[in-house]
Scaffold this active site. Structure first.
Site, mmCIF file in Angstrom:
data_model
loop_
_atom_site.group_PDB
_atom_site.id
_atom_site.type_symbol
_atom_site.label_atom_id
_atom_site.label_comp_id
_atom_site.label_asym_id
_atom_site.label_seq_id
_atom_site.Cartn_x
_atom_site.Cartn_y
_atom_site.Cartn_z
ATOM 1 N N GLU A 114 38.379 -13.281 -17.635
ATOM 2 C CA GLU A 114 38.950 -12.727 -16.396
ATOM 3 C C GLU A 114 40.319 -12.157 -16.751
ATOM 4 O O GLU A 114 41.162 -12.884 -17.268
ATOM 5 C CB GLU A 114 39.096 -13.825 -15.335
ATOM 6 C CG GLU A 114 37.803 -14.537 -14.973
ATOM 7 C CD GLU A 114 36.759 -13.611 -14.366
ATOM 8 O OE1 GLU A 114 37.118 -12.517 -13.878
ATOM 9 O OE2 GLU A 114 35.572 -13.977 -14.398
ATOM 10 N N CYS A 121 47.388 -11.741 -10.479
ATOM 11 C CA CYS A 121 46.488 -10.697 -10.973
ATOM 12 C C CYS A 121 46.064 -9.786 -9.826
ATOM 13 O O CYS A 121 45.762 -8.621 -10.016
ATOM 14 C CB CYS A 121 45.273 -11.331 -11.633
ATOM 15 S SG CYS A 121 44.517 -12.567 -10.596
HETATM 16 P P1 NAD Z 1 47.945 -14.216 -21.719
HETATM 17 O O1 NAD Z 1 46.781 -13.372 -22.039
HETATM 18 O O2 NAD Z 1 49.230 -13.911 -22.390
HETATM 19 O O3 NAD Z 1 47.639 -15.752 -22.048
HETATM 20 C C1 NAD Z 1 46.538 -16.424 -21.491
HETATM 21 C C2 NAD Z 1 46.143 -17.568 -22.402
HETATM 22 O O4 NAD Z 1 45.637 -17.037 -23.631
HETATM 23 C C3 NAD Z 1 47.289 -18.497 -22.781
HETATM 24 O O5 NAD Z 1 46.838 -19.830 -22.743
HETATM 25 C C4 NAD Z 1 47.595 -18.080 -24.209
HETATM 26 O O6 NAD Z 1 48.163 -19.120 -24.976
HETATM 27 C C5 NAD Z 1 46.211 -17.741 -24.721
HETATM 28 N N1 NAD Z 1 46.183 -16.889 -25.917
HETATM 29 C C6 NAD Z 1 47.127 -16.032 -26.341
HETATM 30 N N2 NAD Z 1 46.729 -15.454 -27.504
HETATM 31 C C7 NAD Z 1 45.514 -15.959 -27.795
HETATM 32 C C8 NAD Z 1 44.585 -15.751 -28.864
HETATM 33 N N3 NAD Z 1 44.843 -14.901 -29.858
HETATM 34 N N4 NAD Z 1 43.433 -16.425 -28.845
HETATM 35 C C9 NAD Z 1 43.142 -17.290 -27.835
HETATM 36 N N5 NAD Z 1 43.989 -17.544 -26.823
HETATM 37 C C10 NAD Z 1 45.160 -16.880 -26.795
HETATM 38 O O7 NAD Z 1 48.093 -14.163 -20.121
HETATM 39 P P2 NAD Z 1 49.194 -14.841 -19.211
HETATM 40 O O8 NAD Z 1 50.486 -14.123 -19.433
HETATM 41 O O9 NAD Z 1 49.179 -16.317 -19.364
HETATM 42 O O10 NAD Z 1 48.637 -14.517 -17.734
HETATM 43 C C11 NAD Z 1 48.891 -13.329 -17.072
HETATM 44 C C12 NAD Z 1 47.690 -12.406 -17.141
HETATM 45 O O11 NAD Z 1 46.551 -13.070 -16.609
HETATM 46 C C13 NAD Z 1 47.846 -11.146 -16.305
HETATM 47 O O12 NAD Z 1 47.339 -10.058 -17.027
HETATM 48 C C14 NAD Z 1 46.967 -11.428 -15.082
HETATM 49 O O13 NAD Z 1 46.488 -10.274 -14.430
HETATM 50 C C15 NAD Z 1 45.865 -12.230 -15.691
HETATM 51 N N6 NAD Z 1 45.166 -13.045 -14.695
HETATM 52 C C16 NAD Z 1 43.904 -12.691 -14.314
HETATM 53 C C17 NAD Z 1 43.238 -13.430 -13.337
HETATM 54 C C18 NAD Z 1 41.837 -13.069 -12.895
HETATM 55 O O14 NAD Z 1 41.205 -13.880 -12.228
HETATM 56 N N7 NAD Z 1 41.339 -11.902 -13.235
HETATM 57 C C19 NAD Z 1 43.866 -14.535 -12.769
HETATM 58 C C20 NAD Z 1 45.152 -14.880 -13.194
HETATM 59 C C21 NAD Z 1 45.781 -14.129 -14.166
#
Ligand code: NAD
Length: 548
Positions: free
Chosen positions: A298, A332
């Protein structure tokens, strides 16, 4: 394996959403203030790893500081390296056989007990979010209510989907049925912006369907997720069934994704990381795995609200303001493009600007705050960069002033820019902060064209009193969640199942009737029962009917 007190399906009342706290009542406000003081007195909170039922410390730690006041250390979490990640996967794998054979009533019972425990401490959870994630009171309370909803809803969904569903019972002599079975070890990787609801939703769905789970919270918000881990322990989750693994995304997150014993990866976060996970999971596939990893990602959005000439501007403006600036635009679902039709453009933009100017910027713990800080310095730098881009390449309508607050926390000003092309970077890229691009549309067709001009399809909205426009939007507005004549954020479990498509994500809607099936495989069994008895004489299991 048996955990205490399975639920009796027939005694589970129908699902009801958790009510929000009523902060208009003085007693509720006083109770919340006490919770804020209570959690503050417990800082710094230490969050270890939880692997195979044991708490594990690591030499490396991750500090969790308050975005409203960076001198306030809320606590620190352990940080899993590759060795700890491998141990967590091994523990989850060992626990899988028993857990996958545990009756659905017992697994659902675990979620319902966890929901009851969370409900009892809901203010404490929300108070921690106020400090750790800088969520204003109402937003923090809503996140906890949503987490409770997920536990309650998915428990019921698991009961609904459990057992054998008999198919076409009128076929004589042949017995056909369908049943659902768990996948294996599920890695759940969460974001910080809904630090409780999203990790709880993803992990409880995996657990209740019989998978074992490793939950990796975001680096910015491990503490509130740790409180959830403790609640699961208290509710009686067996060792190894649920493992808590705070750590760096590129270290333990990446290891989980590629690990050959991880069968399902459930992620919510940015498009960049989501797409990377899709690629990495596929790359791991080439190592000769006996299954295809199930990957649910997501991701982000670039959500638009269209206001047409027939709209009630008195309603549209506050809805647009809340959708754009609630939690500083870090949802999001947040509005980041405001599309105004030509003949109301000037009046609506002026009203929107005036309302933005009146927003109260401040620390999240202040109950009057409407615009809290963003999550960390990286996020603040990114938002400020986009504000710089706006000043250079768009017409500046408004950029607020955070004054001396910027010295204390990660405060950024609310901003509005008018852009003259839907291709402008401010109208295409997810900023994840309080920055709105305003676009002018010739007519409703043009407004829809602009709305659909990004690669994302998450949320969208229309303010209009023209029924044909609302009908048209239902057909042609490309988004997973469309909101008509209301705000475009704040989806509620079971009422507005949530999730997007295109580059906003791939997966079934969270809080909806299809969600749990992602964590299971379906098996169909066809048995010839013509002229066959059973020896020794045994009964077949009971079944329910399913009409397709
Ligand atoms: P992010 O992608 O930076 O991090 C999300 C998670 O991924 C964290 O736990 C991070 O440690 C992990 N991660 C980072 N690099 C990784 C890798 N190489 N391999 C595996 N895991 C890794 O996102 P964020 O800053 O925590 O959240 C904000 C984003 O989330 C925004 O883009 C927002 O739109 C999105 N979001 C989407 C929804 C939805 O339902 N579509 C809901 C909430 C947030």
């Amino acid at each position: 394996m048996s955990i205490a007190a399975p639920v009796h399906t027939e005694k589970v009342p129908p699902f009801r959403n958790e009510p929000f706290a009523d902060f208009s009542r003085r007693e509720e406000r006083e109770a919340f203030k006490r919770a804020l003081a209570d959690i503050h007195a417990r800082f710094p909170i230490e969050a270890p790893l939880l692997i195979g039922g044991k708490r594990v410390e690591t030499a490396e730690k991750i500090d969790s500081v308050s975005p409203s006041d960076t001198s306030l250390l809320c606590g620190r979490s352990a940080s899993a390296g590759e060795a700890e990640t491998d141990k967590a996967v091994a523990a989850a794998r060992r626990a899988f056989d028993d857990w996958s054979h545990t009756p659905a009533e017992e697994r659902a019972g675990l979620l319902l007990r966890a929901a009851a425990l969370m409900r009892k401490r809901s203010h404490l959870f929300a108070a921690l979010e106020v400090y750790e994630a800088a969520k204003p009171w109402r937003e923090a309370d809503a996140d906890v209510a949503e987490a409770i909803d997920f536990l309650e809803f998915y428990a019921r969904e698991a009961l609904r989907l459990s057992g054998r569903k008999r198919l076409q019972p009128y076929i004589l002599g042949e017995h056909n049925d369908l049943s659902y079975h768990p996948l294996g070890v599920a890695a759940v990787i969460g974001p910080w912006n809904f630090p409780l609801a999203i990790p709880v939703g993803m992990s409880s769905a995996a657990l209740v369907t019989g998978n074992t789970v490793i939950l990796k919270p975001a680096e910015q918000t491990p503490l509130v997720t740790w409180l959830y881990a403790r609640i699961l322990e208290e509710a009686g989750v067996p060792a190894g069934v649920f493992n808590f693994l705070p750590g760096r995304g590129e270290v333990c997150g990446a290891r989980l994704v590629r690990h050959p014993d991880v069968q399902a990866i459930v992620f919510t976060g940015s498009k960049e990381v989501g797409l990377l996970i899709q690629r990495e999971a596929l790359a791991a596939q080439q190592d000769g795995l006996p299954f295809v990893k199930k990957v649910v990602t997501e991701m982000g959005g670039k959500n638009a609200l269209i206001v047409d000439s027939s709209a009630d501007i008195d309603a549209a403006v506050p809805d647009a303001i809340y959708s754009a600036y609630g939690f500083a635009g870090q949802k999001c679902s947040a509005l980041s493009r405001l599309i105004l039709l030509d003949d109301i453009y000037d009046v609506c933009l002026k009203r929107f600007q005036e309302a933005a100017e009146s927003l109260r910027i401040g620390p999240a713990e202040d109950p009057g705050t409407q615009l809290p800080p963003v999550i960390d310095d990286e996020a603040a730098a990114k938002v400020n960069k986009y504000i710089g881009l706006g000043r250079e390449s768009a017409r500046t309508i408004y950029v607020g002033d955070v004054g001396s607050l910027a010295e204390k926390g990660h405060f950024v000003p609310p901003a509005i820019f008018e852009v003259d092309s839907s291709k402008h970077r401010l109208a295409q890229e997810e900023i994840f902060g309080p920055v709105v691009a305003v676009l002018r549309a010739r007519d409703f067709d043009d407004a829809l064209r602009i709305a659909n001009s990004t690669p994302y399809a998450l949320t969208g909205g229309v303010h209009s009193r023209t029924v044909s426009h609302l009908e048209r939007a239902r057909l042609d507005f490309q988004c997973g969640n469309l909101y008509l004549n209301r705000t475009i954020t704040g989806a509620i479990v079971a009422r507005q199942p949530f999730g997007g498509y295109r580059l906003s994500g791939i997966g079934a809607k969270a809080g909806g009737p299809d969600y749990l099936k992602q964590f299971m495989v379906a098996r169909a069994v066809s048995e010839n029962r013509m002229r066959h008895g059973s020896a020794p004489l045994e009964e077949h299991a009971t079944e329910t009917w399913e009409e397709f």
